[in-house]
Design an enzyme around this catalytic site. Structure first.
Site, mmCIF file in Angstrom:
data_model
loop_
_atom_site.group_PDB
_atom_site.id
_atom_site.type_symbol
_atom_site.label_atom_id
_atom_site.label_comp_id
_atom_site.label_asym_id
_atom_site.label_seq_id
_atom_site.Cartn_x
_atom_site.Cartn_y
_atom_site.Cartn_z
ATOM 1 C CG ASP A 6 -2.299 0.551 0.919
ATOM 2 O OD1 ASP A 6 -2.386 1.790 0.752
ATOM 3 O OD2 ASP A 6 -3.278 -0.207 0.842
ATOM 4 C CG HIS A 34 -5.257 3.816 0.740
ATOM 5 N ND1 HIS A 34 -4.893 2.512 0.473
ATOM 6 C CD2 HIS A 34 -6.520 3.951 0.283
ATOM 7 C CE1 HIS A 34 -5.890 1.899 -0.132
ATOM 8 N NE2 HIS A 34 -6.896 2.739 -0.263
ATOM 9 C CB SER A 54 -9.446 0.801 -0.297
ATOM 10 O OG SER A 54 -8.910 1.054 -1.568
#
Length: 292
Positions: A60, A101, A245
């Site tokens: 990520d 994220h 996600s």
């Protein structure tokens, strides 16, 4: 039922949700035939488990290991040398996240499987973009390192990377390293979530993090919580965010719970248990949902 769901015309995407997702709080779930192993219930699958002994790798934007919702990392790495002519290489780095994220995904996994071991490999730079070469380098490293689970809350639309990604996904599958991949948030063709050798996850809009559903009409195989999810963010913050996600790490966390109870399960067996323990499968046999 006139025809199985996988042969019908694809449903239209529901307004307000990412592509491939289902508004399960408002939309009736599809009917499908269940071939059930009577022993598999949610209590049998993960009751009492905390994820101990299971190693998870997140590819990520990096992970902020100091965030209280993350609870530390086993290791933090990044793909270096990409874009300057050098061959991409995976190297150790400071456990930070410039985008947020990856930290969000790590926090979700930790909230479900608090005893799991987390490793971060940064392959994205700003939360949205990264090179295919970096993704391949990070994924190849994770597979070769023998992680039990790899969380990929990302995908690529670049078809030139398809053969290499497919080979890596198959290699992971047969090495008992299961990739959990988020479906694209838009109705476009992308990879590797569309591969049969991975667990593909889209989102539902219910608040219970342990509720997930089997989708009888893939390519997305499961729906998990992905709308207004409380997630870890930059600067020690906590925000609410939506997207496939954040659905994928819910399933990664549940997989970690199952593997901590049954560490010898193959990816095939684990995917079968996920199917049999899905909320719209167990309830069809009269089993009560057991919150753990």
């Amino acid at each position: 039922m006139t025809q199985p769901p996988w042969r019908r015309e694809r449903r239209e995407h529901f307004p307000g949700l990412p592509a491939w997702s289902a508004a399960t709080s408002r939309l009736a779930l599809e009917d499908f035939g269940v071939i059930r192993h009577e022993r598999v219930t949610q209590q049998w699958a993960w009751g009492g488990a905390r994820g101990a002994g299971v190693r998870v790798c997140l590819l990520d934007t990096g992970v902020d290991a100091a965030h209280p919702m993350v609870g530390g990392l086993e290791r933090s790495l990044m793909v270096a040398g990409d874009g300057d002519g050098a061959e991409p290489a995976v190297t150790d780095c400071v456990p930070a996240d410039p985008a947020g994220h990856g930290t969000a995904c790590a926090g979700v996994i930790r909230s479900i499987a608090p005893a799991v071991s987390l490793t971060s490999v940064r392959v994205l730079t700003d939360g949205r973009s990264g090179s295919g070469a970096a993704l391949l380098a990070g994924l190849r490293w994770a597979v070769d390192e023998g992680f039990d689970l790899i969380n990929l809350s990302l995908s690529t639309t670049r078809s030139e990377f398809l053969p290499a990604l497919h080979e890596l996904a198959d290699r992971a599958y047969f090495r008992r390293c299961l990739i959990v991949a988020a479906a694209h948030n838009m109705p476009v063709l992308s990879f590797p979530w569309t591969f049969s050798s991975v667990i593909s996850v889209a989102s539902h809009d219910e608040p219970n993090p342990m509720v997930y559903y089997y989708n009888p009409a893939p390519p997305a195989e499961f729906y998990a919580r992905g709308v207004r999810v409380p997630v870890a963010w930059r600067g020690g913050r906590r925000i609410r965010s939506s997207g496939n996600s954040f659905a994928a790490p819910h399933v990664t966390g549940i997989c970690a719970l199952i593997l901590s109870k049954y560490p010898l399960m193959t990816p095939f067996q684990l995917k079968s248990v996920l199917y049999l323990a899905a909320n719209n499968v167990v309830t069809r046999n009269g089993d009560a949902y057991v919150a753990v």
